[in-house]
Design a protein around this motif. Structure first.
Motif, PDB file in Angstrom:
ATOM      1  N   GLU A  23      18.489  55.065  39.539  1.00 22.35           N
ATOM      2  CA  GLU A  23      19.323  55.599  40.409  1.00 22.35           C
ATOM      3  C   GLU A  23      19.800  56.838  39.482  1.00 22.35           C
ATOM      4  O   GLU A  23      19.928  57.987  40.041  1.00 22.35           O
ATOM      5  N   TYR A  26      16.949  59.226  38.583  1.00 21.82           N
ATOM      6  CA  TYR A  26      16.320  60.065  39.692  1.00 21.82           C
ATOM      7  C   TYR A  26      17.331  61.339  40.138  1.00 21.82           C
ATOM      8  O   TYR A  26      16.892  62.324  40.732  1.00 21.82           O
ATOM      9  N   SER A  29      15.795  63.520  37.937  1.00 27.82           N
ATOM     10  CA  SER A  29      14.374  63.885  38.820  1.00 27.82           C
ATOM     11  C   SER A  29      14.774  65.166  39.707  1.00 27.82           C
ATOM     12  O   SER A  29      13.836  66.094  39.781  1.00 27.82           O
ATOM     13  N   ASP A  76       9.751  62.207  40.295  1.00 26.60           N
ATOM     14  CA  ASP A  76       9.923  60.638  40.451  1.00 26.60           C
ATOM     15  C   ASP A  76       9.057  59.948  39.440  1.00 26.60           C
ATOM     16  O   ASP A  76       9.706  59.021  38.734  1.00 26.60           O
ATOM     17  N   GLU A  80      10.155  57.279  36.550  1.00 20.12           N
ATOM     18  CA  GLU A  80       9.802  55.980  36.689  1.00 20.12           C
ATOM     19  C   GLU A  80       8.706  55.641  35.504  1.00 20.12           C
ATOM     20  O   GLU A  80       8.914  54.458  35.087  1.00 20.12           O
ATOM     21  N   ARG A 240      11.902  55.206  48.083  1.00 20.68           N
ATOM     22  CA  ARG A 240      11.784  56.110  46.689  1.00 20.68           C
ATOM     23  C   ARG A 240      11.996  54.769  45.409  1.00 20.68           C
ATOM     24  O   ARG A 240      12.791  53.975  45.752  1.00 20.68           O
TER      25      ARG A 240
END
Length: 296
Positions: A23, A26, A29, A76, A80, A240
């Motif tokens: 989280e 992101y 991101s 993203d 990741e 997501r």
């Protein structure tokens, strides 16, 4: 020496970032999206050109919508991929859900290896987590093209072997896979088979996303040598940071008498996946740089 030092520094920084919850990553991101899309404009012309080739008739507004969603997804994917350096088995299994791993076990029990065909769709770097879902003993791995930057190649090998998959350089693939078979073992080896072939291997063409497209045949060639089974890995982004992975048999049309039937059938299956949600394919590659009529 310089490469090793750069590698240690890079892995140290990325590992520290990987300890942050997704989280939080992101948030980075989201910031990266605005920088890459609006300021740097990373490969915007290439992405727009590719989207217009495929979706031109659908209208400018639809192309812009797909384009922006693609760049958000690309950022993203970077977050990741960094997270792979420090993610638990439990979290990756929760986020990358495999729906039918027993299908691969059945193939291995029947005495066949598996050539797993997939594209640059969803987050292909998370595909390595599938190894947790097989009960039968096998050698799991992926074929890759070494990066030109040696330090980045070392970093990516570290990330791509996070769950114990063997990373096999493309030039060594035939020798290594035949060696596995001769040793009495079976393998599941992933081939990302939607990349553009190099200039020396532009001999195989088909229609893909409405475009005249060259394709690579390495996976099919090796699979035929060892009587492997061909399987497509369909990937869906359900939300997501969450994906659903499904193994699908590649079954060519018996009426199709053309060359490389498994590879061309795979490309048809990948096209259906892309058209289902276009933004999650890697549009930033110059996929249609060459044309069939051009001299090699």
């Amino acid at each position: 020496m310089t490469t090793n030092i750069s590698y240690r520094i890079s892995v140290g920084i990325l590992s520290a970032l990987a300890r942050l919850p997704l989280e939080v990553l992101y948030v980075f991101s989201d910031i990266a999206y605005f920088i890459i899309y609006y300021a740097v404009r990373y490969r915007r012309k290439t992405v727009r050109h590719n989207l217009e080739l495929v979706f031109g008739p659908s209208g400018h507004s639809n192309i812009i919508r797909i384009e922006k969603k693609f760049y958000r997804h690309l950022c993203d994917c970077i977050a990741e991929t960094v997270k792979l350096l420090h993610i638990s088995d439990e979290e990756i299994d929760r986020r990358a859900v495999v729906t039918n791993g027993e299908y691969i076990d059945d193939i291995i029990r029947s005495g066949h290896s598996v050539v797993l065909l997939l594209g640059h769709y969803g987050n292909w770097e998370w595909v390595q987590a599938i190894i947790h879902h097989f009960k039968e003993p096998l050698v799991g791995g992926q074929i890759y093209r070494p990066l030109r930057n040696k330090m980045m190649d070392m970093v990516m090998l570290r990330i791509r072997s996070r769950f114990g998959l063997e990373c096999i350089p493309q030039k060594n693939a035939v020798r290594r896979l035949l060696g596995i078979e001769r040793g009495g073992q079976k393998f599941v080896i992933g081939f990302i088979s939607d990349q553009r072939p190099t200039g020396k291997t532009l001999h195989h063409w088909t229609t893909f996303l409405g475009q005249d497209t060259p394709y690579v045949v390495g996976g099919e060639t090796i699979g035929n040598h060892v009587d492997a089974r061909f399987v497509y890995l369909d990937m869906e982004k359900t939300s997501r940071g969450h994906y659903r992975l499904t193994f699908c048999p590649v079954v060519p049309d018996p009426e199709d008498k053309g060359p490389d039937p498994y590879t061309r059938e795979f490309m048809k299956m990948l096209e259906k996946t892309i058209r289902r949600e276009p933004a999650y394919w890697l549009w930033s590659h110059r996929r249609w740089k060459r044309h069939r009529e051009q001299p090699l």
